[in-house]
Design a protein around this motif. Sequence first.
Motif, PDB file in Angstrom:
ATOM      1  N   GLN A  92      15.019   5.372  59.779  1.00  0.00           N
ATOM      2  CA  GLN A  92      16.364   4.805  59.623  1.00  0.00           C
ATOM      3  C   GLN A  92      17.059   5.390  58.399  1.00  0.00           C
ATOM      4  O   GLN A  92      18.232   5.741  58.441  1.00  0.00           O
ATOM      5  N   LEU A  93      16.323   5.499  57.292  1.00  0.00           N
ATOM      6  CA  LEU A  93      16.919   5.983  56.046  1.00  0.00           C
ATOM      7  C   LEU A  93      17.278   7.465  56.087  1.00  0.00           C
ATOM      8  O   LEU A  93      18.001   7.940  55.215  1.00  0.00           O
ATOM      9  N   GLN A  94      16.812   8.189  57.105  1.00  0.00           N
ATOM     10  CA  GLN A  94      17.151   9.603  57.242  1.00  0.00           C
ATOM     11  C   GLN A  94      18.424   9.837  58.055  1.00  0.00           C
ATOM     12  O   GLN A  94      18.913  10.961  58.125  1.00  0.00           O
ATOM     13  N   LEU A  95      18.960   8.769  58.641  1.00  0.00           N
ATOM     14  CA  LEU A  95      20.200   8.899  59.411  1.00  0.00           C
ATOM     15  C   LEU A  95      21.373   9.148  58.460  1.00  0.00           C
ATOM     16  O   LEU A  95      21.408   8.604  57.353  1.00  0.00           O
ATOM     17  N   PRO A  96      22.341   9.961  58.866  1.00  0.00           N
ATOM     18  CA  PRO A  96      23.471  10.276  57.985  1.00  0.00           C
ATOM     19  C   PRO A  96      24.197   9.042  57.455  1.00  0.00           C
ATOM     20  O   PRO A  96      24.562   8.989  56.279  1.00  0.00           O
ATOM     21  N   GLU A  97      24.388   8.032  58.316  1.00  0.00           N
ATOM     22  CA  GLU A  97      25.098   6.836  57.858  1.00  0.00           C
ATOM     23  C   GLU A  97      24.280   6.049  56.833  1.00  0.00           C
ATOM     24  O   GLU A  97      24.838   5.441  55.910  1.00  0.00           O
ATOM     25  N   ALA A  98      22.948   6.079  56.952  1.00  0.00           N
ATOM     26  CA  ALA A  98      22.099   5.407  55.971  1.00  0.00           C
ATOM     27  C   ALA A  98      22.083   6.184  54.650  1.00  0.00           C
ATOM     28  O   ALA A  98      22.083   5.583  53.566  1.00  0.00           O
ATOM     29  N   ILE A  99      22.080   7.499  54.728  1.00  0.00           N
ATOM     30  CA  ILE A  99      22.124   8.315  53.503  1.00  0.00           C
ATOM     31  C   ILE A  99      23.422   8.034  52.749  1.00  0.00           C
ATOM     32  O   ILE A  99      23.409   7.831  51.523  1.00  0.00           O
ATOM     33  N   ALA A 100      24.535   7.976  53.472  1.00  0.00           N
ATOM     34  CA  ALA A 100      25.826   7.696  52.840  1.00  0.00           C
ATOM     35  C   ALA A 100      25.848   6.285  52.246  1.00  0.00           C
ATOM     36  O   ALA A 100      26.290   6.090  51.105  1.00  0.00           O
ATOM     37  N   ALA A 101      25.357   5.305  52.993  1.00  0.00           N
ATOM     38  CA  ALA A 101      25.328   3.920  52.494  1.00  0.00           C
ATOM     39  C   ALA A 101      24.404   3.799  51.286  1.00  0.00           C
ATOM     40  O   ALA A 101      24.714   3.085  50.332  1.00  0.00           O
ATOM     41  N   GLY A 102      23.283   4.501  51.307  1.00  0.00           N
ATOM     42  CA  GLY A 102      22.365   4.482  50.175  1.00  0.00           C
ATOM     43  C   GLY A 102      22.998   5.045  48.920  1.00  0.00           C
ATOM     44  O   GLY A 102      22.790   4.528  47.814  1.00  0.00           O
ATOM     45  N   ALA A 103      23.790   6.087  49.076  1.00  0.00           N
ATOM     46  CA  ALA A 103      24.486   6.674  47.923  1.00  0.00           C
ATOM     47  C   ALA A 103      25.519   5.702  47.357  1.00  0.00           C
ATOM     48  O   ALA A 103      25.643   5.561  46.134  1.00  0.00           O
ATOM     49  N   ILE A 104      26.228   5.006  48.236  1.00  0.00           N
ATOM     50  CA  ILE A 104      27.203   4.009  47.782  1.00  0.00           C
ATOM     51  C   ILE A 104      26.491   2.872  47.046  1.00  0.00           C
ATOM     52  O   ILE A 104      26.925   2.433  45.977  1.00  0.00           O
ATOM     53  N   LEU A 105      25.386   2.407  47.617  1.00  0.00           N
ATOM     54  CA  LEU A 105      24.601   1.346  46.979  1.00  0.00           C
ATOM     55  C   LEU A 105      24.099   1.787  45.607  1.00  0.00           C
ATOM     56  O   LEU A 105      24.202   1.041  44.629  1.00  0.00           O
TER      57      LEU A 105
END
Length: 148
Positions: A92-105
């Motif tokens: 899940q964390l390798q998905l582009p949307e998760a990478i972007a959300a992780g950076a925002i977090l």
Amino acid sequence: MTARNIWTIGYEQATVAAVMNALVEAGVEVLADVRALPLSRRPGFSKSALAASAREAGIEYVHFKALGTPADGRAAARRNDHSALERIYEGQLQLPEAIAAGAILADLAKERNVALLCYERAAHGCHRSLLRKAVLPEFGVIDLLPAD
């Protein structure tokens, strides 16, 4: 640079008031809801009601859907199959949307006191501990337990 902390909290067996009290006492400024589905059978813990309670407590609410656990990961967690949960959530964390959300977090947590919220009371059995290790490895962790 001063070391930063990240807080985590689960609402299993807790009331909204107890969760908000724990967050306020800890000095949390932002509640990061990291559930894929911000719904709950427990009164007050669905997205809109939880966001309203957080606002009343002076805490900003942000939902990070992409950092939630997919259905098969939630099923693994219910079976107490932590190795399957880890494997599924890593994907899940390798998905582009998760990478972007992780950076925002991560950016948010560098500036403000953020708590990761999910259902499970114990952080070690929840994806929020995996999220913290993957996205915020340099942060200290404070696992809050609502007093009910």
